[in-house]
Design a protein around this motif. Structure first.
Motif, PDB file in Angstrom:
ATOM      1  N   LEU A   4       0.852  -1.183   0.000  1.00  0.00           N
ATOM      2  CA  LEU A   4       0.000   0.000   0.000  1.00  0.00           C
ATOM      3  C   LEU A   4       0.891   1.238   0.000  1.00  0.00           C
ATOM      4  O   LEU A   4       1.827   1.333   0.798  1.00  0.00           O
ATOM      5  CB  LEU A   4      -0.891   0.015   1.245  1.00  0.00           C
ATOM      6  CG  LEU A   4      -1.768  -1.208   1.493  1.00  0.00           C
ATOM      7  CD1 LEU A   4      -2.474  -1.096   2.838  1.00  0.00           C
ATOM      8  CD2 LEU A   4      -2.777  -1.360   0.377  1.00  0.00           C
ATOM      9  N   ARG A   5       0.603   2.182  -0.884  1.00  0.00           N
ATOM     10  CA  ARG A   5       1.332   3.457  -0.919  1.00  0.00           C
ATOM     11  C   ARG A   5       0.733   4.322   0.197  1.00  0.00           C
ATOM     12  O   ARG A   5      -0.468   4.602   0.179  1.00  0.00           O
ATOM     13  CB  ARG A   5       1.134   4.095  -2.287  1.00  0.00           C
ATOM     14  CG  ARG A   5       1.918   5.353  -2.517  1.00  0.00           C
ATOM     15  CD  ARG A   5       1.742   5.785  -3.987  1.00  0.00           C
ATOM     16  NE  ARG A   5       2.630   6.850  -4.333  1.00  0.00           N
ATOM     17  CZ  ARG A   5       2.291   8.139  -4.308  1.00  0.00           C
ATOM     18  NH1 ARG A   5       1.071   8.497  -3.961  1.00  0.00           N
ATOM     19  NH2 ARG A   5       3.167   9.056  -4.623  1.00  0.00           N
ATOM     20  N   TYR A 168      -2.680   7.470   5.903  1.00  0.00           N
ATOM     21  CA  TYR A 168      -3.503   7.399   4.699  1.00  0.00           C
ATOM     22  C   TYR A 168      -2.906   6.427   3.687  1.00  0.00           C
ATOM     23  O   TYR A 168      -1.685   6.337   3.550  1.00  0.00           O
ATOM     24  CB  TYR A 168      -3.553   8.763   3.991  1.00  0.00           C
ATOM     25  CG  TYR A 168      -4.344   9.827   4.682  1.00  0.00           C
ATOM     26  CD1 TYR A 168      -5.715   9.946   4.485  1.00  0.00           C
ATOM     27  CD2 TYR A 168      -3.723  10.763   5.505  1.00  0.00           C
ATOM     28  CE1 TYR A 168      -6.442  10.956   5.089  1.00  0.00           C
ATOM     29  CE2 TYR A 168      -4.446  11.779   6.110  1.00  0.00           C
ATOM     30  CZ  TYR A 168      -5.803  11.869   5.902  1.00  0.00           C
ATOM     31  OH  TYR A 168      -6.513  12.870   6.504  1.00  0.00           O
ATOM     32  N   GLN A 169      -3.789   5.780   2.955  1.00  0.00           N
ATOM     33  CA  GLN A 169      -3.384   5.070   1.748  1.00  0.00           C
ATOM     34  C   GLN A 169      -3.606   6.031   0.590  1.00  0.00           C
ATOM     35  O   GLN A 169      -4.621   6.735   0.543  1.00  0.00           O
ATOM     36  CB  GLN A 169      -4.224   3.815   1.530  1.00  0.00           C
ATOM     37  CG  GLN A 169      -3.858   3.082   0.245  1.00  0.00           C
ATOM     38  CD  GLN A 169      -4.705   1.843   0.009  1.00  0.00           C
ATOM     39  OE1 GLN A 169      -5.523   1.459   0.840  1.00  0.00           O
ATOM     40  NE2 GLN A 169      -4.509   1.214  -1.125  1.00  0.00           N
ATOM     41  N   SER A 170      -2.672   6.072  -0.331  1.00  0.00           N
ATOM     42  CA  SER A 170      -2.774   6.935  -1.505  1.00  0.00           C
ATOM     43  C   SER A 170      -2.817   6.062  -2.746  1.00  0.00           C
ATOM     44  O   SER A 170      -1.864   5.334  -3.034  1.00  0.00           O
ATOM     45  CB  SER A 170      -1.555   7.867  -1.566  1.00  0.00           C
ATOM     46  OG  SER A 170      -1.547   8.576  -2.782  1.00  0.00           O
ATOM     47  N   ALA A 177      -5.207  11.595  -7.155  1.00  0.00           N
ATOM     48  CA  ALA A 177      -5.025  10.642  -6.063  1.00  0.00           C
ATOM     49  C   ALA A 177      -6.307  10.501  -5.248  1.00  0.00           C
ATOM     50  O   ALA A 177      -7.062  11.452  -5.071  1.00  0.00           O
ATOM     51  CB  ALA A 177      -3.892  11.092  -5.159  1.00  0.00           C
ATOM     52  N   VAL A 178      -6.520   9.283  -4.748  1.00  0.00           N
ATOM     53  CA  VAL A 178      -7.635   9.006  -3.844  1.00  0.00           C
ATOM     54  C   VAL A 178      -7.017   8.570  -2.519  1.00  0.00           C
ATOM     55  O   VAL A 178      -6.180   7.664  -2.487  1.00  0.00           O
ATOM     56  CB  VAL A 178      -8.555   7.898  -4.407  1.00  0.00           C
ATOM     57  CG1 VAL A 178      -9.625   7.514  -3.396  1.00  0.00           C
ATOM     58  CG2 VAL A 178      -9.170   8.337  -5.720  1.00  0.00           C
ATOM     59  N   TYR A 179      -7.421   9.239  -1.433  1.00  0.00           N
ATOM     60  CA  TYR A 179      -6.861   8.962  -0.121  1.00  0.00           C
ATOM     61  C   TYR A 179      -7.876   8.233   0.751  1.00  0.00           C
ATOM     62  O   TYR A 179      -9.032   8.640   0.833  1.00  0.00           O
ATOM     63  CB  TYR A 179      -6.437  10.257   0.567  1.00  0.00           C
ATOM     64  CG  TYR A 179      -5.422  11.039  -0.228  1.00  0.00           C
ATOM     65  CD1 TYR A 179      -4.273  10.424  -0.720  1.00  0.00           C
ATOM     66  CD2 TYR A 179      -5.602  12.386  -0.507  1.00  0.00           C
ATOM     67  CE1 TYR A 179      -3.335  11.131  -1.457  1.00  0.00           C
ATOM     68  CE2 TYR A 179      -4.675  13.103  -1.234  1.00  0.00           C
ATOM     69  CZ  TYR A 179      -3.540  12.470  -1.703  1.00  0.00           C
ATOM     70  OH  TYR A 179      -2.618  13.171  -2.430  1.00  0.00           O
TER      71      TYR A 179
END
Length: 191
Positions: A4-5, A168-170, A177-179
């Motif tokens: 996961l980023r 957060y996951q980015s 981007a969706v956080y």
């Protein structure tokens, strides 16, 4: 292996995002070629973790909790405009922070130390509290940018408190981007 980023940040209240939107509109009106960060996607980032295994998320959250400890909320305000790496070659346009920035720097330092204990490399550059609002597309006219920064840089947001640190996951998508919030810890009360 799936990763996961991720990054750790303080979310911003709506009033600060509105202030940023106004600054972006002012700079945008001058015709600079930039990729604008959506105000709802702007956070006060403390640490970009990069790609993390899902199994390591709890360790990162534990490091966050230990870094925060019983620290009180941090009172801040958004003020000023700046660029990275410098005005002769501006790549990133940012809004600065004022207020209890020493407390913010201390928490970021503790966070970096705690994350290093769980295997996440420490920052190599000193922490500079800022809110990224745009990235340059090609070369910018430095002289014109200095003038715009001087004209708009003295405005400031309403004061706000940094009271919840969020992991957060980015996810990078074609339209931005969706956080996703994965974990959070609250700073203590100063009462």
């Amino acid at each position: 292996m799936e990763t996961l980023r991720t990054f750790i940040a303080f979310p911003l209240p709506a009033a600060v995002r509105d202030h940023i939107r106004t600054l972006q509109d002012g700079v945008r009106a001058e015709g600079f070629r930039m990729r604008w960060v959506k105000p709802e996607n702007i956070h006060l980032t403390l640490k970009f973790l990069g790609n993390v295994a899902p199994a390591d998320i709890d360790g990162s959250a534990d490091a966050m909790a230990k870094a925060v400890g019983s620290a009180p909320v941090i009172r801040l305000g958004a003020k000023g405009l700046g660029v990275f790496p410098g005005i002769n070659r501006p790549r990133v346009l940012w809004v600065g922070l004022q207020g209890e920035t020493r407390s913010l720097i201390e928490i970021q330092k503790r966070l970096d130390e705690r994350l290093e204990r769980v295997g996440i490399a420490p920052e190599t550059r000193p922490f500079k509290a800022h809110l990224t609002i745009a990235r340059a597309k090609g070369n910018l006219n430095s002289k014109a940018l200095v003038e715009v920064m001087a004209a708009l840089g003295n405005t400031e947001s309403a004061p706000f408190t940094a009271e919840e640190m969020v992991l957060y996951q980015s996810e990078l998508k074609p339209d931005g981007a969706v956080y996703t919030r994965l974990k959070s810890v609250s700073l203590g009360s100063d009462t």
